[in-house]
Design a protein around this motif. Structure first.
Motif, short mmCIF file in Angstrom:
data_model
loop_
_atom_site.label_atom_id
_atom_site.label_comp_id
_atom_site.label_asym_id
_atom_site.label_seq_id
_atom_site.Cartn_x
_atom_site.Cartn_y
_atom_site.Cartn_z
N VAL A 1 0.82 -1.39 0.03
CA VAL A 1 -0.11 -0.09 0.06
C VAL A 1 0.83 1.40 -0.03
O VAL A 1 1.77 1.58 0.97
CB VAL A 1 -1.08 0.12 1.11
N ALA A 2 0.86 2.16 -1.03
CA ALA A 2 1.49 3.40 -0.97
C ALA A 2 0.95 4.24 0.16
O ALA A 2 0.10 4.13 0.77
CB ALA A 2 1.11 4.12 -2.31
N TRP A 3 2.07 4.94 0.60
CA TRP A 3 1.97 5.64 1.91
C TRP A 3 0.67 6.56 1.90
O TRP A 3 0.12 6.90 2.88
CB TRP A 3 3.14 6.79 2.08
N GLU A 4 0.32 7.26 0.72
CA GLU A 4 -0.62 8.19 0.73
C GLU A 4 -1.98 7.48 0.65
O GLU A 4 -3.10 8.09 0.91
CB GLU A 4 -0.63 9.16 -0.39
N HIS A 5 -2.19 6.18 0.38
CA HIS A 5 -3.32 5.41 0.46
C HIS A 5 -3.50 4.56 1.57
O HIS A 5 -4.44 3.67 1.62
CB HIS A 5 -3.39 4.84 -0.79
N ASP A 6 -3.20 4.79 2.78
CA ASP A 6 -3.11 3.72 3.81
C ASP A 6 -4.49 4.12 4.51
O ASP A 6 -4.75 5.36 4.43
CB ASP A 6 -2.21 4.08 4.85
N PRO A 7 -5.28 3.00 4.67
CA PRO A 7 -6.65 3.16 4.99
C PRO A 7 -6.78 4.07 6.20
O PRO A 7 -7.83 4.86 6.43
CB PRO A 7 -7.14 1.65 5.15
N LEU A 8 -5.75 4.21 7.07
CA LEU A 8 -5.80 4.86 8.27
C LEU A 8 -5.41 6.21 8.23
O LEU A 8 -5.56 7.27 9.13
CB LEU A 8 -4.69 4.31 9.47
N GLY A 9 -5.00 6.92 6.96
CA GLY A 9 -4.69 8.03 6.34
C GLY A 9 -3.45 8.08 6.04
O GLY A 9 -2.47 6.99 6.00
N PRO A 10 -2.92 8.95 5.29
CA PRO A 10 -1.64 9.42 4.87
C PRO A 10 -0.52 8.96 5.95
O PRO A 10 -0.47 9.49 7.07
CB PRO A 10 -1.56 10.66 4.19
N ARG A 11 0.50 7.88 5.54
CA ARG A 11 1.36 7.49 6.71
C ARG A 11 2.78 8.18 6.51
O ARG A 11 3.29 8.34 5.29
CB ARG A 11 1.38 5.89 6.21
N TYR A 12 3.18 8.46 7.60
CA TYR A 12 4.48 9.35 7.61
C TYR A 12 5.32 8.65 8.83
O TYR A 12 4.88 7.88 9.57
CB TYR A 12 4.19 10.60 8.13
N ARG A 13 6.69 8.70 8.72
CA ARG A 13 7.44 8.45 9.85
C ARG A 13 7.96 9.69 10.56
O ARG A 13 8.60 10.68 9.80
CB ARG A 13 8.71 8.03 9.06
N LEU A 14 7.82 9.75 11.93
CA LEU A 14 7.93 10.87 12.63
C LEU A 14 9.49 10.72 13.52
O LEU A 14 9.63 9.56 14.05
CB LEU A 14 7.03 11.21 13.70
N ARG A 15 9.89 11.54 13.70
CA ARG A 15 11.51 11.84 14.68
C ARG A 15 11.40 12.97 15.31
O ARG A 15 11.30 14.02 14.68
CB ARG A 15 12.61 11.59 13.44
N GLY A 16 11.55 12.90 16.58
CA GLY A 16 11.68 14.10 17.57
C GLY A 16 11.28 13.69 18.87
O GLY A 16 11.10 12.62 19.22
N ASN A 17 11.49 14.71 19.68
CA ASN A 17 11.08 14.45 21.11
C ASN A 17 10.13 15.47 21.48
O ASN A 17 9.98 16.53 21.24
CB ASN A 17 12.49 14.85 21.93
N LYS A 18 9.34 14.94 22.37
CA LYS A 18 8.05 15.65 23.11
C LYS A 18 8.15 15.73 24.52
O LYS A 18 8.57 14.77 25.04
CB LYS A 18 6.75 15.31 22.58
N MET A 19 7.98 16.87 25.25
CA MET A 19 8.09 16.88 26.49
C MET A 19 6.70 17.56 27.14
O MET A 19 5.92 17.97 26.50
CB MET A 19 9.01 18.12 26.81
N TRP A 20 6.60 17.19 28.37
CA TRP A 20 5.64 17.43 29.14
C TRP A 20 4.29 16.99 28.74
O TRP A 20 3.18 17.30 28.81
CB TRP A 20 5.38 18.98 29.26
#
Length: 614
Positions: A184-203
């Motif tokens: 399945v192409a990333w933009e056609h994933d049934p759950l929504g356009p699929r991305y890979r995330l990198r980063g840090n979240k606080m609080w």
């Protein structure tokens, strides 16, 4: 007077919530179903929350291996809350909701916050699911929101980063399209356009725990431009669903972890029963398909993430106000009980004190009454404001087009106050509760010190006090050419007219009219030069003055209701409401003059103070 009797007066006598049952959305409800909901929540809060408030303060969350451990009482409380149906109380019946008015839902949730705000960690789950119902795709609603409403999964909001707290334009978490997965192409994933995330979240509140099978993180991240660079400011910010555990398109757990790692727990002054975390997204600890990067599904359009997130943030801000209010009331009830039972001192007679006389309870001392009245006026006034705002949500959803639009704008204007005013003044109420207890209040033998510690967070999270003030004076009072302020002024004027017809309230009607005039002139003066730096230099004093003016209006409107129903004040609780109105107008409302003086003068004392002079 109990929290329940106060809620009953506000919902049924003042806000006439039963009249909502004439509207199609609430046609299946009645006073009886509303009462049944309140009864249920009051019972659960009393049995599953209140007895363990001190326990969760002492037994903080801890990490064992890669999981967070909480006291067993927290699991039992969450289970009872989820089974109550309150996570979807205001949602449509066809998705399993109770289809209750938001005003009833808000009132019912106050019981849990009053009993133990540290255990009550479900606030963000409902707000998370509500956001998805407003902005998510039908598949995202089915897979994620419905599981949250059912209590099987929980939700968070991931905005801040270690280097970027309230300044969301400076976030650096990035999201790039994922490769083709399972054909399945990333933009056609049934759950929504699929991305890979990198980063840090606080609080991140409730960012990791084992209370639910899964955690649905709503994450703000930036999609790089064609050259791989992050777009400055807020234009590139998008919103993503990032589940802790991966799911199929049918909402079943795959058994695999997403690349979301717990980096640590924040050890807090208060509110210790709820985890607060630092999360690492995409560091490769839990690789997906052999690659680093947390899988996330785009919500809404690229670059529109902040607008979507504000849906959740505004709901969370009102919930923060209710939490602050509940803590203020908890401190008030505790200090009232203490003051009635603590003997100290003797009556002051014409010739002074007579040591031969028996001691009196401290509630008989004028200064203790002053502190109790302050707490009562802050707590009950803030609760009335919160329920009024919740009633505006009901009007926005079920009123005719004109009244719904007015409710929308008025709610936008009042949201910064509904969050900030209880956070500041109910905290002051908790300080007074400690004072009434004397030295005992400063010990852990009594709960009032915990209420203060728990409440101190509320001036900070979901937008600090200063952020709310900038939002109010810099945006909300100006939007739509000041129509929100005009709507508020019209409603205040209607109350002034009602109160002027009551001889016992004429004095207060005149004081409120003068306060509104001062506020209007100060607003004009602040913006008279068109210079935002000058106008916003004293945004917090402006917000304090406007908050006190709004609360004076709320108290006067309730006083009108009291005297219409009980003109001779035969009911002690009604005597209390009129007494609080007297107190607020004579002790609190006069404070606005000092605040508005610096606003009107565009005083730059603070803004211009040299950094080196500190």
């Amino acid at each position: 007077m109990s929290l329940r009797s106060t809620i009953d007066f506000m919902l049924y006598d003042w806000l006439d919530s039963v009249s909502l049952t004439n509207r199609n959305r609430f046609i299946e409800h009645s006073r009886e179903t509303f009462d049944a909901t309140l009864d249920m929540c009051e019972r659960i809060a009393r049995e599953k929350y209140a007895p363990f408030n001190r326990l969760v303060d002492i037994q903080e969350p801890r990490i064992e291996g890669d999981r967070v451990v909480l006291p067993e009482a927290t699991y039992e409380a969450h289970k009872a809350y989820a089974e109550s149906g309150m996570l979807s109380a205001a949602q449509d019946a066809d998705i399993g909701g109770m289809q209750l008015p938001h005003s009833i839902e808000a009132a019912a949730n106050a019981f849990f916050a009053c009993a133990s705000i540290g255990i009550n960690s479900s606030m963000l789950t409902s707000s998370n699911a509500n956001l998805l119902m407003a902005h998510g795709s039908p598949k995202q609603q089915e897979v994620f929101a419905r599981q949250e409403y059912a209590g099987r999964w929980s939700g968070t909001m991931c905005l801040s980063e270690p280097q970027a707290g309230s300044s969301l334009s400076d976030i650096v978490t990035r999201a790039v399209p994922d490769d083709e997965a399972n054909g399945v192409a990333w933009e056609h994933d049934p759950l929504g356009p699929r991305y890979r995330l990198r980063g840090n979240k606080m609080w991140i509140s409730a960012g990791d725990h084992e209370l639910t099978e899964n955690i649905v993180h709503l994450v703000l991240a930036k999609i790089p431009d064609a050259e791989g660079k992050l777009i400055p400011g807020t234009r590139g910010i998008s919103l993503f669903i990032v589940p802790k555990r991966l799911v199929t398109e049918n909402g079943e757990l795959t058994g695999d972890r997403n690349d979301v790692a717990l980096a640590g727990l924040n050890h807090k002054l208060g509110w210790r029963g709820t985890t607060n975390t630092l999360l690492n997204f995409g560091e490769g600890k839990y690789k997906v398909d052999g690659k680093a990067g947390a899988i996330g599904y785009l919500v809404g359009e690229p670059g529109k993430g902040l607008a979507c997130m504000f849906h959740m943030m505004n709901q969370a801000r009102i919930a923060v106000g209710i939490g602050a209010t509940a803590l203020g009331l908890a401190g008030y009830y505790a200090s009232l009980d203490y003051a009635r039972n603590r003997p100290q001192g003797r009556p002051i007679l014409g010739s002074g004190k007579d040591s031969a006389q028996a001691q009196i309870s401290i509630i008989q001392h004028a200064d203790v009454k002053r502190m109790l009245l302050a707490q009562k006026s802050y707590g009950e006034g803030a609760l009335a404001l919160a329920l009024y705002c919740a009633r505006l949500v009901d009007e926005q959803q079920t009123g005719d087009a004109a009244s719904a639009d007015d409710a929308r704008l008025l709610l936008d204007l009042l949201t910064p106050i509904a969050k900030s005013w209880p956070s500041e003044w109910c905290l002051e109420g908790n300080s007074l509760a400690i004072q009434i207890h004397g030295g005992y209040g400063y010990t852990r033998d009594f709960a009032v010190e915990q209420y203060w510690r728990d409440n101190r967070l509320n001036m900070i999270h979901e937008g600090t006090h200063g952020i709310q003030a900038l939002d109010l004076l810099g945006r909300k009072v100006l939007m739509e050419n000041g129509r929100g302020m005009q709507l508020l002024a019209a409603r205040v004027q209607a109350t002034i007219i009602k109160a002027s017809a009551q001889p016992r309230l004429t004095e207060f009607a005149q004081s409120l009219g003068a306060a509104v005039q001062k506020l209007g002139l100060a607003t004009q003066s602040a913006w008279s030069t068109g210079n935002p730096q000058e106008a916003l230099a004293n945004a917090v004093p402006y917000m304090q003055a406007m908050g006190h003016t709004v609360l004076a209006w709320i108290w006067l409107d309730q006083a009108c209701c009291v005297l219409a129903n009980d003109p001779d004040l035969l009911v002690p609780s009604n005597q209390g409401r009129i007494g609080c109105t007297h107190y607020f107008y004579r002790f609190e409302l006069p404070k606005i003059s000092a605040w508005l003086n610096v606003v009107s003068a565009r005083d730059m004392t603070c803004a211009d103070f040299p950094e080196d002079a500190f």
